[in-house]
Write a protein that holds these residues in place. Sequence first.
Motif, PDB file in Angstrom:
ATOM      1  N   ALA A   1       0.813  -1.217   0.000  1.00  0.00           N
ATOM      2  CA  ALA A   1       0.000   0.000   0.000  1.00  0.00           C
ATOM      3  C   ALA A   1       0.844   1.264   0.000  1.00  0.00           C
ATOM      4  O   ALA A   1       0.432   2.288  -0.542  1.00  0.00           O
ATOM      5  CB  ALA A   1      -0.943   0.000   1.197  1.00  0.00           C
ATOM      6  N   VAL A   2       2.022   1.214   0.598  1.00  0.00           N
ATOM      7  CA  VAL A   2       2.925   2.364   0.646  1.00  0.00           C
ATOM      8  C   VAL A   2       4.355   1.895   0.419  1.00  0.00           C
ATOM      9  O   VAL A   2       4.696   0.749   0.712  1.00  0.00           O
ATOM     10  CB  VAL A   2       2.827   3.143   1.983  1.00  0.00           C
ATOM     11  CG1 VAL A   2       1.456   3.768   2.174  1.00  0.00           C
ATOM     12  CG2 VAL A   2       3.170   2.246   3.150  1.00  0.00           C
ATOM     13  N   LEU A   3       5.186   2.792  -0.095  1.00  0.00           N
ATOM     14  CA  LEU A   3       6.604   2.466  -0.304  1.00  0.00           C
ATOM     15  C   LEU A   3       7.426   2.636   0.958  1.00  0.00           C
ATOM     16  O   LEU A   3       8.539   2.127   1.044  1.00  0.00           O
ATOM     17  CB  LEU A   3       7.189   3.353  -1.411  1.00  0.00           C
ATOM     18  CG  LEU A   3       6.758   3.018  -2.816  1.00  0.00           C
ATOM     19  CD1 LEU A   3       7.319   4.030  -3.801  1.00  0.00           C
ATOM     20  CD2 LEU A   3       7.194   1.614  -3.189  1.00  0.00           C
ATOM     21  N   GLY A   4       6.905   3.376   1.931  1.00  0.00           N
ATOM     22  CA  GLY A   4       7.682   3.641   3.136  1.00  0.00           C
ATOM     23  C   GLY A   4       8.963   4.365   2.772  1.00  0.00           C
ATOM     24  O   GLY A   4       8.970   5.280   1.954  1.00  0.00           O
ATOM     25  N   SER A   5      10.086   3.919   3.319  1.00  0.00           N
ATOM     26  CA  SER A   5      11.364   4.572   3.045  1.00  0.00           C
ATOM     27  C   SER A   5      12.104   3.950   1.862  1.00  0.00           C
ATOM     28  O   SER A   5      13.213   4.364   1.545  1.00  0.00           O
ATOM     29  CB  SER A   5      12.247   4.524   4.293  1.00  0.00           C
ATOM     30  OG  SER A   5      12.502   3.171   4.637  1.00  0.00           O
ATOM     31  N   ALA A   6      11.507   2.954   1.199  1.00  0.00           N
ATOM     32  CA  ALA A   6      12.177   2.245   0.096  1.00  0.00           C
ATOM     33  C   ALA A   6      12.550   3.206  -1.028  1.00  0.00           C
ATOM     34  O   ALA A   6      11.809   4.122  -1.367  1.00  0.00           O
ATOM     35  CB  ALA A   6      11.284   1.146  -0.451  1.00  0.00           C
ATOM     36  N   ARG A   7      13.733   2.978  -1.597  1.00  0.00           N
ATOM     37  CA  ARG A   7      14.254   3.793  -2.693  1.00  0.00           C
ATOM     38  C   ARG A   7      14.657   2.954  -3.897  1.00  0.00           C
ATOM     39  O   ARG A   7      15.107   3.485  -4.902  1.00  0.00           O
ATOM     40  CB  ARG A   7      15.473   4.602  -2.233  1.00  0.00           C
ATOM     41  CG  ARG A   7      15.175   5.574  -1.131  1.00  0.00           C
ATOM     42  CD  ARG A   7      14.535   6.826  -1.699  1.00  0.00           C
ATOM     43  NE  ARG A   7      14.178   7.736  -0.630  1.00  0.00           N
ATOM     44  CZ  ARG A   7      12.984   8.292  -0.504  1.00  0.00           C
ATOM     45  NH1 ARG A   7      12.037   8.043  -1.369  1.00  0.00           N
ATOM     46  NH2 ARG A   7      12.737   9.112   0.488  1.00  0.00           N
ATOM     47  N   ASP A   8      14.525   1.611  -3.780  1.00  0.00           N
ATOM     48  CA  ASP A   8      14.939   0.733  -4.873  1.00  0.00           C
ATOM     49  C   ASP A   8      14.451  -0.677  -4.563  1.00  0.00           C
ATOM     50  O   ASP A   8      13.830  -0.918  -3.524  1.00  0.00           O
ATOM     51  CB  ASP A   8      16.464   0.754  -5.028  1.00  0.00           C
ATOM     52  CG  ASP A   8      16.932   0.487  -6.455  1.00  0.00           C
ATOM     53  OD1 ASP A   8      16.159  -0.070  -7.257  1.00  0.00           O
ATOM     54  OD2 ASP A   8      18.088   0.836  -6.762  1.00  0.00           O
ATOM     55  N   VAL A   9      14.769  -1.595  -5.467  1.00  0.00           N
ATOM     56  CA  VAL A   9      14.471  -3.011  -5.282  1.00  0.00           C
ATOM     57  C   VAL A   9      15.789  -3.762  -5.101  1.00  0.00           C
ATOM     58  O   VAL A   9      16.833  -3.302  -5.547  1.00  0.00           O
ATOM     59  CB  VAL A   9      13.679  -3.575  -6.492  1.00  0.00           C
ATOM     60  CG1 VAL A   9      12.295  -2.948  -6.572  1.00  0.00           C
ATOM     61  CG2 VAL A   9      14.444  -3.396  -7.796  1.00  0.00           C
ATOM     62  N   PRO A  10      15.755  -4.925  -4.447  1.00  0.00           N
ATOM     63  CA  PRO A  10      16.986  -5.708  -4.303  1.00  0.00           C
ATOM     64  C   PRO A  10      17.343  -6.386  -5.619  1.00  0.00           C
ATOM     65  O   PRO A  10      16.473  -6.676  -6.442  1.00  0.00           O
ATOM     66  CB  PRO A  10      16.628  -6.736  -3.225  1.00  0.00           C
ATOM     67  CG  PRO A  10      15.148  -6.899  -3.345  1.00  0.00           C
ATOM     68  CD  PRO A  10      14.618  -5.553  -3.775  1.00  0.00           C
ATOM     69  N   ASP A  11      18.604  -6.656  -5.810  1.00  0.00           N
ATOM     70  CA  ASP A  11      19.069  -7.353  -7.008  1.00  0.00           C
ATOM     71  C   ASP A  11      18.754  -8.838  -6.883  1.00  0.00           C
ATOM     72  O   ASP A  11      19.355  -9.538  -6.083  1.00  0.00           O
ATOM     73  CB  ASP A  11      20.572  -7.140  -7.198  1.00  0.00           C
ATOM     74  CG  ASP A  11      21.134  -7.957  -8.351  1.00  0.00           C
ATOM     75  OD1 ASP A  11      20.352  -8.375  -9.230  1.00  0.00           O
ATOM     76  OD2 ASP A  11      22.357  -8.163  -8.375  1.00  0.00           O
ATOM     77  N   ARG A  12      17.799  -9.294  -7.675  1.00  0.00           N
ATOM     78  CA  ARG A  12      17.483 -10.722  -7.757  1.00  0.00           C
ATOM     79  C   ARG A  12      17.524 -11.149  -9.225  1.00  0.00           C
ATOM     80  O   ARG A  12      16.827 -12.057  -9.639  1.00  0.00           O
ATOM     81  CB  ARG A  12      16.112 -10.999  -7.145  1.00  0.00           C
ATOM     82  CG  ARG A  12      16.066 -10.683  -5.659  1.00  0.00           C
ATOM     83  CD  ARG A  12      14.798 -11.122  -5.011  1.00  0.00           C
ATOM     84  NE  ARG A  12      13.644 -10.433  -5.595  1.00  0.00           N
ATOM     85  CZ  ARG A  12      12.400 -10.559  -5.169  1.00  0.00           C
ATOM     86  NH1 ARG A  12      12.130 -11.363  -4.169  1.00  0.00           N
ATOM     87  NH2 ARG A  12      11.424  -9.911  -5.734  1.00  0.00           N
ATOM     88  N   SER A  13      18.369 -10.471 -10.008  1.00  0.00           N
ATOM     89  CA  SER A  13      18.407 -10.674 -11.462  1.00  0.00           C
ATOM     90  C   SER A  13      19.198 -11.900 -11.879  1.00  0.00           C
ATOM     91  O   SER A  13      19.149 -12.285 -13.045  1.00  0.00           O
ATOM     92  CB  SER A  13      19.014  -9.442 -12.129  1.00  0.00           C
ATOM     93  OG  SER A  13      20.362  -9.287 -11.733  1.00  0.00           O
ATOM     94  N   GLY A  14      19.957 -12.484 -10.996  1.00  0.00           N
ATOM     95  CA  GLY A  14      20.752 -13.649 -11.356  1.00  0.00           C
ATOM     96  C   GLY A  14      22.077 -13.313 -12.010  1.00  0.00           C
ATOM     97  O   GLY A  14      22.765 -14.187 -12.509  1.00  0.00           O
ATOM     98  N   GLY A  15      22.440 -12.029 -12.032  1.00  0.00           N
ATOM     99  CA  GLY A  15      23.751 -11.631 -12.514  1.00  0.00           C
ATOM    100  C   GLY A  15      23.915 -11.522 -14.013  1.00  0.00           C
ATOM    101  O   GLY A  15      25.025 -11.386 -14.496  1.00  0.00           O
ATOM    102  N   SER A  16      22.839 -11.569 -14.780  1.00  0.00           N
ATOM    103  CA  SER A  16      22.982 -11.420 -16.233  1.00  0.00           C
ATOM    104  C   SER A  16      23.298  -9.964 -16.568  1.00  0.00           C
ATOM    105  O   SER A  16      23.191  -9.090 -15.723  1.00  0.00           O
ATOM    106  CB  SER A  16      21.704 -11.869 -16.953  1.00  0.00           C
ATOM    107  OG  SER A  16      20.707 -10.872 -16.888  1.00  0.00           O
TER     108      SER A  16
END
Length: 170
Positions: free
Chosen positions: A36-51
């Motif tokens: 419902a809210v982003l809170g203090s978040a400024r990004d997403v964690p890297d879960r891309s697998g390194g490609s």
Amino acid sequence: MALVALALSGCAGTPGTWFTPSRPTISVTATASCPAVLGSARDVPDRSGGSGKLLPDSRQPTAALVCSYKNRDLASQTQLGAEGSRELASVINKIDLAKPKGNFNCPALFDEVTIMAFQFGHADDVDLWWNASGCQTLDNGRLGAFEGANPSFYEAFQNTYARLVPAATR
């Protein structure tokens, strides 16, 4: 917003390495509801697998959840099925990740953020963070793309996004 200044001040090198992720991060699951809210978040964690792409290109997504925020509050959410998520992922993986060159005069920066969570079968979902105003960026918590002088971003990606995510939900 600090992310824009950091994104433009990175170092030269391999495409995408100019980008500096922000903290704290937030994770979204493609088959759940948007926070419902982003809170203090400024990004997403890297879960891309390194490609070297924003999304894994060795697997096809089976679903995606698009969460749009204004002033840190959820404004809309859209669920994409397999076909829509694959089309959007394909366009996203064609976005040029090269370091921005030149000077840019950006439009006004509003607090508009979109998080896209892509589901990849039995693997972890991969989230993307899109700063959708000002000098726009799209990142996966490790690699980033910049809108300025990047037609793969401001034409291909944004046009596909506008077609797949109904205007009423944006």
